[in-house]
Each structure stands twice: as C-alpha cells, then as structure tokens.
Design a protein around this motif. Sequence first.
Motif, short mmCIF file in Angstrom:
data_model
loop_
_atom_site.label_atom_id
_atom_site.label_comp_id
_atom_site.label_asym_id
_atom_site.label_seq_id
_atom_site.Cartn_x
_atom_site.Cartn_y
_atom_site.Cartn_z
N CYS A 65 2.14 -5.48 0.41
CA CYS A 65 1.54 -6.52 -0.43
C CYS A 65 1.17 -5.94 -1.79
CB CYS A 65 0.32 -7.09 0.29
SG CYS A 65 -0.40 -8.54 -0.47
N LEU A 66 0.49 -4.82 -1.78
CA LEU A 66 0.04 -4.18 -3.02
C LEU A 66 1.22 -3.74 -3.88
CD1 LEU A 66 -2.37 -3.02 -4.65
CD2 LEU A 66 -2.04 -0.91 -3.38
N ALA A 67 2.21 -3.12 -3.28
CA ALA A 67 3.36 -2.63 -4.04
C ALA A 67 4.12 -3.78 -4.70
CB ALA A 67 4.29 -1.83 -3.13
N CYS A 68 4.36 -4.85 -3.97
CA CYS A 68 5.08 -5.99 -4.52
C CYS A 68 4.28 -6.65 -5.64
CB CYS A 68 5.41 -7.00 -3.43
SG CYS A 68 6.39 -8.40 -4.02
N PHE A 69 3.00 -6.88 -5.39
CA PHE A 69 2.14 -7.51 -6.39
C PHE A 69 2.06 -6.65 -7.65
CE2 PHE A 69 -1.97 -8.71 -8.26
CZ PHE A 69 -1.82 -10.09 -8.33
N PHE A 70 1.92 -5.35 -7.48
CA PHE A 70 1.83 -4.42 -8.60
C PHE A 70 3.13 -4.42 -9.41
CE2 PHE A 70 1.95 -0.17 -10.54
CZ PHE A 70 0.74 -0.18 -11.21
N LEU A 71 4.27 -4.38 -8.73
CA LEU A 71 5.55 -4.37 -9.43
C LEU A 71 5.75 -5.62 -10.28
CD1 LEU A 71 8.08 -2.93 -6.83
CD2 LEU A 71 7.46 -1.94 -9.02
N HIS A 72 5.44 -6.79 -9.72
CA HIS A 72 5.74 -7.99 -10.49
C HIS A 72 4.65 -8.38 -11.48
CE1 HIS A 72 3.57 -11.50 -8.77
NE2 HIS A 72 3.64 -10.87 -7.63
N THR A 73 3.43 -7.88 -11.32
CA THR A 73 2.41 -8.20 -12.31
C THR A 73 2.30 -7.16 -13.41
OG1 THR A 73 0.66 -7.19 -10.97
CG2 THR A 73 1.01 -9.58 -10.73
N GLN A 74 2.48 -5.90 -13.07
CA GLN A 74 2.30 -4.84 -14.06
C GLN A 74 3.61 -4.45 -14.77
OE1 GLN A 74 -0.81 -3.86 -14.83
NE2 GLN A 74 -1.44 -5.35 -13.30
N PHE A 75 4.73 -4.57 -14.08
CA PHE A 75 6.01 -4.15 -14.66
C PHE A 75 6.96 -5.32 -14.90
CE2 PHE A 75 4.57 -0.26 -12.48
CZ PHE A 75 4.51 0.57 -13.58
N SER A 76 6.50 -6.54 -14.68
CA SER A 76 7.29 -7.76 -14.91
C SER A 76 8.61 -7.79 -14.15
CB SER A 76 7.54 -7.97 -16.40
OG SER A 76 6.33 -8.09 -17.09
N ALA A 115 3.81 -11.66 1.03
CA ALA A 115 2.47 -12.10 0.60
C ALA A 115 2.17 -11.61 -0.82
CB ALA A 115 1.41 -11.59 1.57
N GLY A 116 2.70 -10.46 -1.19
CA GLY A 116 2.48 -9.91 -2.52
C GLY A 116 3.23 -10.62 -3.62
N MET A 117 4.05 -11.58 -3.27
CA MET A 117 4.78 -12.35 -4.27
C MET A 117 3.90 -13.41 -4.94
SD MET A 117 8.36 -12.79 -2.16
CE MET A 117 9.25 -13.71 -3.40
N CYS A 118 2.62 -13.43 -4.60
CA CYS A 118 1.69 -14.41 -5.15
C CYS A 118 1.61 -14.34 -6.67
CB CYS A 118 0.27 -14.16 -4.64
SG CYS A 118 0.05 -14.56 -2.94
N SER A 119 1.26 -15.44 -7.24
CA SER A 119 1.04 -15.50 -8.68
C SER A 119 -0.26 -14.79 -9.04
CB SER A 119 0.97 -16.96 -9.11
OG SER A 119 0.43 -17.07 -10.40
N GLN A 120 -0.28 -14.20 -10.19
CA GLN A 120 -1.49 -13.55 -10.68
C GLN A 120 -2.58 -14.59 -10.96
OE1 GLN A 120 -0.69 -10.99 -13.99
NE2 GLN A 120 -2.52 -9.77 -13.66
N GLY A 121 -2.19 -15.84 -11.10
CA GLY A 121 -3.17 -16.91 -11.28
C GLY A 121 -3.96 -17.19 -10.01
N LEU A 122 -3.40 -16.87 -8.86
CA LEU A 122 -4.10 -17.09 -7.58
C LEU A 122 -4.92 -15.88 -7.16
CD1 LEU A 122 -1.30 -18.82 -5.48
CD2 LEU A 122 -3.28 -19.89 -6.55
N ILE A 123 -4.40 -14.69 -7.43
CA ILE A 123 -5.05 -13.45 -7.00
C ILE A 123 -5.50 -12.69 -8.24
CG2 ILE A 123 -4.75 -11.32 -5.68
CD1 ILE A 123 -4.42 -13.92 -4.03
N GLN A 124 -6.79 -12.43 -8.34
CA GLN A 124 -7.31 -11.75 -9.52
C GLN A 124 -7.65 -10.28 -9.31
OE1 GLN A 124 -8.77 -15.00 -8.89
NE2 GLN A 124 -7.32 -15.87 -10.33
#
Length: 122
Positions: free
Chosen positions: A16-27, A64-73
């Motif tokens: 979850c963390l790795a996927c969320f980090f990749l798509h929010t921090q590295f686009s 689960a990490g594919m969530c939008s940054q608008g949902l998870i802060q």
Amino acid sequence: MTSFFILKYLTFFSGCLACFFLHTQFSVPAVIASCLVGLIGSFIPFPKRYGNHPYAAVYAGSFAGMCSQGLIQSYWELAIISLIGAILYVTTRKMFTGFGGKLGSIAFVSVALFILAKGITL
C-alpha cells in the motif's frame, strides 16, 4: 496465527505504502505503480509455510495504495487501511478460495470502510 497476521499486515502495508508513494511523489500512474509493486514484491523471499499469501497481500496492498491523494492525507491513514485490509484478508482466508477478485475486493472494502468511518467522525 499471530505471526501470520503480523506478516499479512506488514506485507499489505508495504504494498500500500509503496504504490501510494510512487504515484503521489513520483507521478507514476496508479496502475503502473501497482504493477511495479506487485512485480518487485514477487521477488521477496518468504518462508514456504505461508505459501503465496504474503505475495497476495503485497499485491492487495498495492490495489489499496492506488487511492487518490484527495482521500488519503497521511501515511498513518495508510496504516489504518492496511490494518483493516489485513483483518479482512485473514478472516476471509478460508471463506473464499483462490485469489481472483478477492484481492481487489479486500482493497476496495478496506478503503471504503476507512473513508466511511472517517466521514462519520468528521
């Protein structure tokens, strides 16, 4: 059972963390990030007694990490989603056989329950 749950939680959270980090921090697009996490997670050696469950948890966590940054802060919210996901995975382990559809459903329900609980408390 306790070590199984802890391993499930840690692998779900790492995916979850790795996927969320990749798509929010590295686009990186969310789908590509999830695929990369699943691919890299498949090379991690786990004890044979756990079977394919740790790999499945990494992949479910990446869903689960594919969530939008608008949902998870925050990353704490990812930790709570991962806890819900690990609980769901462990409780439905004998209920649903195989992995097809199960992993995405667990990821969806864990995020949906978190967002619902978050909305109720606000």
